[in-house]
Motif scaffolding. Structure first.
Motif, PDB file in Angstrom:
ATOM      1  N   TYR A  16     -64.308  68.520 -38.583  1.00  0.00           N
ATOM      2  CA  TYR A  16     -64.450  66.957 -38.345  1.00  0.00           C
ATOM      3  C   TYR A  16     -66.495  66.808 -38.090  1.00  0.00           C
ATOM      4  O   TYR A  16     -66.958  65.696 -38.573  1.00  0.00           O
ATOM      5  CB  TYR A  16     -64.643  67.386 -36.654  1.00  0.00           C
ATOM      6  CG  TYR A  16     -64.720  65.538 -36.155  1.00  0.00           C
ATOM      7  CD1 TYR A  16     -64.038  64.747 -36.205  1.00  0.00           C
ATOM      8  CD2 TYR A  16     -66.283  65.654 -34.664  1.00  0.00           C
ATOM      9  CE1 TYR A  16     -64.881  63.390 -35.358  1.00  0.00           C
ATOM     10  CE2 TYR A  16     -66.638  64.193 -34.771  1.00  0.00           C
ATOM     11  CZ  TYR A  16     -65.914  63.623 -34.688  1.00  0.00           C
ATOM     12  OH  TYR A  16     -66.260  62.524 -33.675  1.00  0.00           O
ATOM     13  N   PRO A  17     -66.864  68.337 -38.421  1.00  0.00           N
ATOM     14  CA  PRO A  17     -68.566  67.989 -38.460  1.00  0.00           C
ATOM     15  C   PRO A  17     -68.923  68.039 -39.775  1.00  0.00           C
ATOM     16  O   PRO A  17     -69.537  67.292 -40.367  1.00  0.00           O
ATOM     17  CB  PRO A  17     -69.160  69.370 -37.659  1.00  0.00           C
ATOM     18  CG  PRO A  17     -68.007  69.786 -37.299  1.00  0.00           C
ATOM     19  CD  PRO A  17     -66.433  69.362 -37.403  1.00  0.00           C
ATOM     20  N   LEU A  18     -67.574  68.554 -40.795  1.00  0.00           N
ATOM     21  CA  LEU A  18     -68.271  68.343 -42.754  1.00  0.00           C
ATOM     22  C   LEU A  18     -67.388  66.963 -42.682  1.00  0.00           C
ATOM     23  O   LEU A  18     -67.428  66.654 -44.328  1.00  0.00           O
ATOM     24  CB  LEU A  18     -67.475  69.764 -43.082  1.00  0.00           C
ATOM     25  CG  LEU A  18     -68.314  70.478 -42.300  1.00  0.00           C
ATOM     26  CD1 LEU A  18     -67.405  71.596 -43.050  1.00  0.00           C
ATOM     27  CD2 LEU A  18     -69.916  70.800 -43.331  1.00  0.00           C
ATOM     28  N   ARG A  19     -66.926  66.105 -42.022  1.00  0.00           N
ATOM     29  CA  ARG A  19     -66.408  65.071 -42.389  1.00  0.00           C
ATOM     30  C   ARG A  19     -67.667  64.388 -43.642  1.00  0.00           C
ATOM     31  O   ARG A  19     -66.903  63.455 -44.277  1.00  0.00           O
ATOM     32  CB  ARG A  19     -65.987  64.091 -41.886  1.00  0.00           C
ATOM     33  CG  ARG A  19     -66.797  63.283 -40.819  1.00  0.00           C
ATOM     34  CD  ARG A  19     -65.264  63.116 -39.613  1.00  0.00           C
ATOM     35  NE  ARG A  19     -66.635  62.203 -39.052  1.00  0.00           N
ATOM     36  CZ  ARG A  19     -67.319  62.437 -37.566  1.00  0.00           C
ATOM     37  NH1 ARG A  19     -67.338  63.267 -37.739  1.00  0.00           N
ATOM     38  NH2 ARG A  19     -67.871  61.792 -36.903  1.00  0.00           N
ATOM     39  N   HIS A  20     -68.579  64.145 -43.230  1.00  0.00           N
ATOM     40  CA  HIS A  20     -69.108  63.155 -44.522  1.00  0.00           C
ATOM     41  C   HIS A  20     -69.869  63.153 -45.349  1.00  0.00           C
ATOM     42  O   HIS A  20     -71.106  62.753 -46.165  1.00  0.00           O
ATOM     43  CB  HIS A  20     -70.483  61.992 -43.460  1.00  0.00           C
ATOM     44  CG  HIS A  20     -69.516  61.769 -41.896  1.00  0.00           C
ATOM     45  ND1 HIS A  20     -69.045  60.570 -42.734  1.00  0.00           N
ATOM     46  CD2 HIS A  20     -69.526  61.510 -41.012  1.00  0.00           C
ATOM     47  CE1 HIS A  20     -68.597  59.780 -41.686  1.00  0.00           C
ATOM     48  NE2 HIS A  20     -69.435  60.441 -40.360  1.00  0.00           N
ATOM     49  N   LYS A  21     -69.406  64.771 -45.720  1.00  0.00           N
ATOM     50  CA  LYS A  21     -70.352  65.957 -46.477  1.00  0.00           C
ATOM     51  C   LYS A  21     -69.132  65.631 -47.767  1.00  0.00           C
ATOM     52  O   LYS A  21     -68.975  65.127 -48.122  1.00  0.00           O
ATOM     53  CB  LYS A  21     -69.813  67.380 -46.950  1.00  0.00           C
ATOM     54  CG  LYS A  21     -70.539  67.569 -45.138  1.00  0.00           C
ATOM     55  CD  LYS A  21     -71.981  68.160 -45.534  1.00  0.00           C
ATOM     56  CE  LYS A  21     -73.006  68.995 -44.380  1.00  0.00           C
ATOM     57  NZ  LYS A  21     -74.085  68.448 -44.242  1.00  0.00           N
ATOM     58  N   SER A  22     -70.870  65.519 -48.982  1.00  0.00           N
ATOM     59  CA  SER A  22     -70.178  64.421 -49.918  1.00  0.00           C
ATOM     60  C   SER A  22     -68.714  65.531 -51.155  1.00  0.00           C
ATOM     61  O   SER A  22     -68.539  64.966 -52.321  1.00  0.00           O
ATOM     62  CB  SER A  22     -70.801  64.639 -51.485  1.00  0.00           C
ATOM     63  OG  SER A  22     -71.647  65.442 -51.639  1.00  0.00           O
ATOM     64  N   ILE A  23     -69.807  67.180 -51.010  1.00  0.00           N
ATOM     65  CA  ILE A  23     -68.740  67.810 -51.652  1.00  0.00           C
ATOM     66  C   ILE A  23     -66.668  67.743 -51.451  1.00  0.00           C
ATOM     67  O   ILE A  23     -66.345  67.791 -52.161  1.00  0.00           O
ATOM     68  CB  ILE A  23     -68.904  68.903 -50.615  1.00  0.00           C
ATOM     69  CG1 ILE A  23     -67.962  69.867 -52.074  1.00  0.00           C
ATOM     70  CG2 ILE A  23     -68.830  70.049 -50.342  1.00  0.00           C
ATOM     71  CD1 ILE A  23     -68.879  71.771 -52.672  1.00  0.00           C
ATOM     72  N   LEU A  24     -66.719  66.833 -50.317  1.00  0.00           N
ATOM     73  CA  LEU A  24     -65.915  67.562 -49.249  1.00  0.00           C
ATOM     74  C   LEU A  24     -64.657  65.700 -49.840  1.00  0.00           C
ATOM     75  O   LEU A  24     -63.572  66.025 -49.420  1.00  0.00           O
ATOM     76  CB  LEU A  24     -65.246  66.738 -47.916  1.00  0.00           C
ATOM     77  CG  LEU A  24     -65.483  68.175 -47.166  1.00  0.00           C
ATOM     78  CD1 LEU A  24     -65.685  68.146 -46.217  1.00  0.00           C
ATOM     79  CD2 LEU A  24     -65.166  69.504 -47.696  1.00  0.00           C
ATOM     80  N   ASN A  25     -65.561  65.106 -50.915  1.00  0.00           N
ATOM     81  CA  ASN A  25     -64.674  64.087 -51.623  1.00  0.00           C
ATOM     82  C   ASN A  25     -63.031  64.712 -52.751  1.00  0.00           C
ATOM     83  O   ASN A  25     -62.443  63.223 -53.019  1.00  0.00           O
ATOM     84  CB  ASN A  25     -65.640  63.163 -51.824  1.00  0.00           C
ATOM     85  CG  ASN A  25     -66.131  62.233 -51.254  1.00  0.00           C
ATOM     86  OD1 ASN A  25     -65.876  62.252 -49.872  1.00  0.00           O
ATOM     87  ND2 ASN A  25     -67.224  61.524 -51.741  1.00  0.00           N
ATOM     88  N   GLN A  26     -63.507  65.785 -53.106  1.00  0.00           N
ATOM     89  CA  GLN A  26     -62.572  66.261 -53.684  1.00  0.00           C
ATOM     90  C   GLN A  26     -61.711  67.133 -52.938  1.00  0.00           C
ATOM     91  O   GLN A  26     -60.350  67.474 -53.789  1.00  0.00           O
ATOM     92  CB  GLN A  26     -63.359  67.566 -54.769  1.00  0.00           C
ATOM     93  CG  GLN A  26     -64.156  66.688 -55.469  1.00  0.00           C
ATOM     94  CD  GLN A  26     -65.437  68.017 -56.097  1.00  0.00           C
ATOM     95  OE1 GLN A  26     -65.279  69.089 -55.978  1.00  0.00           O
ATOM     96  NE2 GLN A  26     -66.762  67.171 -57.117  1.00  0.00           N
ATOM     97  N   VAL A  27     -61.238  67.031 -51.805  1.00  0.00           N
ATOM     98  CA  VAL A  27     -60.565  68.170 -51.276  1.00  0.00           C
ATOM     99  C   VAL A  27     -59.111  67.012 -51.320  1.00  0.00           C
ATOM    100  O   VAL A  27     -58.113  67.954 -51.573  1.00  0.00           O
ATOM    101  CB  VAL A  27     -60.854  67.692 -49.715  1.00  0.00           C
ATOM    102  CG1 VAL A  27     -59.706  68.090 -49.249  1.00  0.00           C
ATOM    103  CG2 VAL A  27     -62.084  68.618 -49.309  1.00  0.00           C
ATOM    104  N   PRO A  28     -58.882  65.517 -51.356  1.00  0.00           N
ATOM    105  CA  PRO A  28     -57.369  65.196 -52.006  1.00  0.00           C
ATOM    106  C   PRO A  28     -56.855  65.830 -53.103  1.00  0.00           C
ATOM    107  O   PRO A  28     -55.777  66.020 -52.995  1.00  0.00           O
ATOM    108  CB  PRO A  28     -57.291  63.598 -51.978  1.00  0.00           C
ATOM    109  CG  PRO A  28     -59.292  63.443 -50.930  1.00  0.00           C
ATOM    110  CD  PRO A  28     -59.311  64.740 -51.140  1.00  0.00           C
ATOM    111  N   SER A  29     -57.394  65.695 -54.004  1.00  0.00           N
ATOM    112  CA  SER A  29     -57.590  66.429 -55.210  1.00  0.00           C
ATOM    113  C   SER A  29     -57.078  67.706 -54.622  1.00  0.00           C
ATOM    114  O   SER A  29     -55.762  67.745 -55.685  1.00  0.00           O
ATOM    115  CB  SER A  29     -57.795  65.701 -56.557  1.00  0.00           C
ATOM    116  OG  SER A  29     -59.425  67.033 -56.185  1.00  0.00           O
TER     117      SER A  29
END
Length: 94
Positions: A16-29
């Motif tokens: 929840y606190p990390l939801r806006h981090k750009s590195i997490l955009n790769q999580v779905p893949s």
């Protein structure tokens, strides 16, 4: 079961606190790759299990019967819903 629920809760609290981090955009893949790997390993382990492989026709017959009855039940239920709630005809109020 408590372990799985606890792991999900911890993951949600961390994410929840990390939801806006750009590195997490790769999580779905990454999730896609992990799920495909887990499915492959599941199939591999089933293929190595001689009990399952020797009784494969029995399991397939059961799966076919369950699938057929599920589809037939869904068709009957949808026809009943259509007939009682959506059918336009002589019973409509004017």
């Amino acid at each position: 079961m408590f372990t799985f629920i606890s792991l999900m809760a911890v993951g949600a609290l961390i994410g929840y606190p990390l939801r806006h981090k750009s590195i997490l955009n790769q999580v779905p893949s990454l999730i896609h790759i992990v799920v495909c790997t887990l499915l492959f390993l599941l199939g591999f382990s089933i293929g190595l299990n001689k009990l399952i492989v020797n009784n494969l026709t029995y399991f397939c017959e059961q799966a076919a019967v369950i699938a057929f009855l599920s589809i037939a039940g869904s068709i009957v239920a949808s026809l009943l819903v259509y007939h009682f709630w959506f059918k336009k005809g002589a019973n409509d109020e004017k």
